[in-house]
Design a protein around this motif. Structure first.
Motif, short mmCIF file in Angstrom:
data_model
loop_
_atom_site.label_atom_id
_atom_site.label_comp_id
_atom_site.label_asym_id
_atom_site.label_seq_id
_atom_site.Cartn_x
_atom_site.Cartn_y
_atom_site.Cartn_z
N ASN A 1 98.36 103.86 22.42
CA ASN A 1 97.70 102.55 22.46
C ASN A 1 96.18 102.67 22.33
O ASN A 1 95.43 101.86 22.87
N HIS A 2 95.73 103.68 21.59
CA HIS A 2 94.31 103.87 21.36
C HIS A 2 93.82 103.02 20.20
O HIS A 2 94.51 102.88 19.19
N ASP A 3 92.60 102.47 20.35
CA ASP A 3 92.03 101.70 19.26
C ASP A 3 91.44 102.60 18.18
O ASP A 3 91.53 102.32 17.00
N ARG B 1 94.33 101.39 7.55
CA ARG B 1 94.65 101.16 8.98
C ARG B 1 95.29 99.78 9.08
O ARG B 1 94.72 98.82 9.56
N SER C 1 92.88 110.52 18.19
CA SER C 1 92.67 109.15 18.64
C SER C 1 92.00 109.17 20.00
O SER C 1 92.08 110.16 20.73
N ILE D 1 89.20 99.78 14.76
CA ILE D 1 90.18 98.70 14.92
C ILE D 1 91.03 98.60 13.67
O ILE D 1 90.68 99.13 12.61
N VAL D 2 92.11 97.87 13.78
CA VAL D 2 93.00 97.66 12.65
C VAL D 2 92.25 96.96 11.51
O VAL D 2 91.39 96.10 11.76
N SER E 1 88.27 105.03 12.31
CA SER E 1 88.62 103.62 12.41
C SER E 1 88.58 103.21 13.87
O SER E 1 89.14 103.89 14.74
N LYS F 1 98.17 99.24 10.75
CA LYS F 1 98.76 99.12 12.08
C LYS F 1 97.93 99.93 13.06
O LYS F 1 97.34 100.94 12.71
N LYS F 2 97.93 99.51 14.31
CA LYS F 2 97.16 100.22 15.33
C LYS F 2 97.66 101.65 15.49
O LYS F 2 96.88 102.56 15.76
N GLU F 3 98.95 101.86 15.30
CA GLU F 3 99.55 103.15 15.56
C GLU F 3 99.38 104.15 14.43
O GLU F 3 99.64 105.34 14.60
#
Lengths: 112, 110
Positions: A28-30, A68, A93, A51-52, A49, A70-72
């Motif tokens: 869950n890292h940005d 990027r 990350s 953020i998404v 990156s 998706k966040k994952e």
């Protein structure tokens, strides 16, 4: 288990081909990063990156591209424009600013 | 621009011979200093985060300390399995992106 998964572990590329390295995290890292590691050179930043749908070039971005969506996920494409792509590639990350980054196990890319 | 310098580049020790690795840094407002261990062909493994001068952290035979200009990784009575490359990195107020040093390659002989 939470962590970062890079695939494949080994990758062989022919001259003139584009290849994509996968990086997935469930922390869950940005923020996510791609580094390149060569003997005696340390870790050099390719792209990052925060953020998404947003990413920035690092110190050695020429010949590389990222997305990027998706966040994952933060895949790295090594294009045919990269003149010397043989290296060990590391994805990482991190959480809030000032917290440690966690790394995947790396992808070793070899041009054949 | 943040800068991180690690010394020595390589260090050979006999098993049980304690020593220290150095990480000197220049940053604009330190947010965190990080130590990692990297084994050949693998990604760096996180060891410690230090946030302010005077802070110390320990894990088994390793102890990390921090001053306003440098950090030390002290290795007490090392064993051959401590052989690895140790990386230092900083995150600063100027940039959240970790900046890495080139690492110290440690070999511990039995």
């Amino acid at each position: 288990d939470g962590g970062i998964t890079q695939s494949p572990k080994y990758l062989f590329r022919k001259e003139g081909q584009n290849v994509t390295l996968s990086c997935e995290q469930n922390l869950n890292h940005d923020a996510m990063y791609w580094y390149r590691q060569d003997p005696g050179q340390g870790l050099r930043l390719i792209y990052y990156s925060q953020i998404v749908n947003d990413f920035q070039k690092g110190d050695i971005a020429e010949g590389y591209s990222v997305s990027r969506e998706k966040k994952e996920s933060f895949p790295l494409t090594v294009t045919s424009a990269q003149k010397n792509p043989t290296a060990f590639y590391l994805c990482a990350s991190s959480g809030p600013t000032g917290t440690e980054a966690f790394f995947g196990q790396g992808t070793r890319l070899t041009v054949v | 621009e943040d800068q991180v310098t690690q010394s020595p580049e390589a260090l050979r020790l006999q098993e049980g011979e304690s020593s220290s690795l150095n990480c000197s840094y220049t940053v604009s407002g330190l947010r965190g200093l990080f130590w990692y261990r990297q084994d050949p062909g693998k990604g760096p493994e996180f060891l410690f985060t230090l946030y302010s001068a005077g802070e110390e952290k320990e894990k088994e035979r390793l102890k990390a300390t921090l001053t306003k200009k440098e950090s030390f990784l002290h290795i007490t009575a090392p064993k051959p399995e401590d052989s690895a490359t140790y990386l230092c990195a900083v995150a600063s107020g100027g940039s959240y992106i970790p900046t890495f040093g080139r690492g110290t390659s440690l070999i511990v002989h039995p």
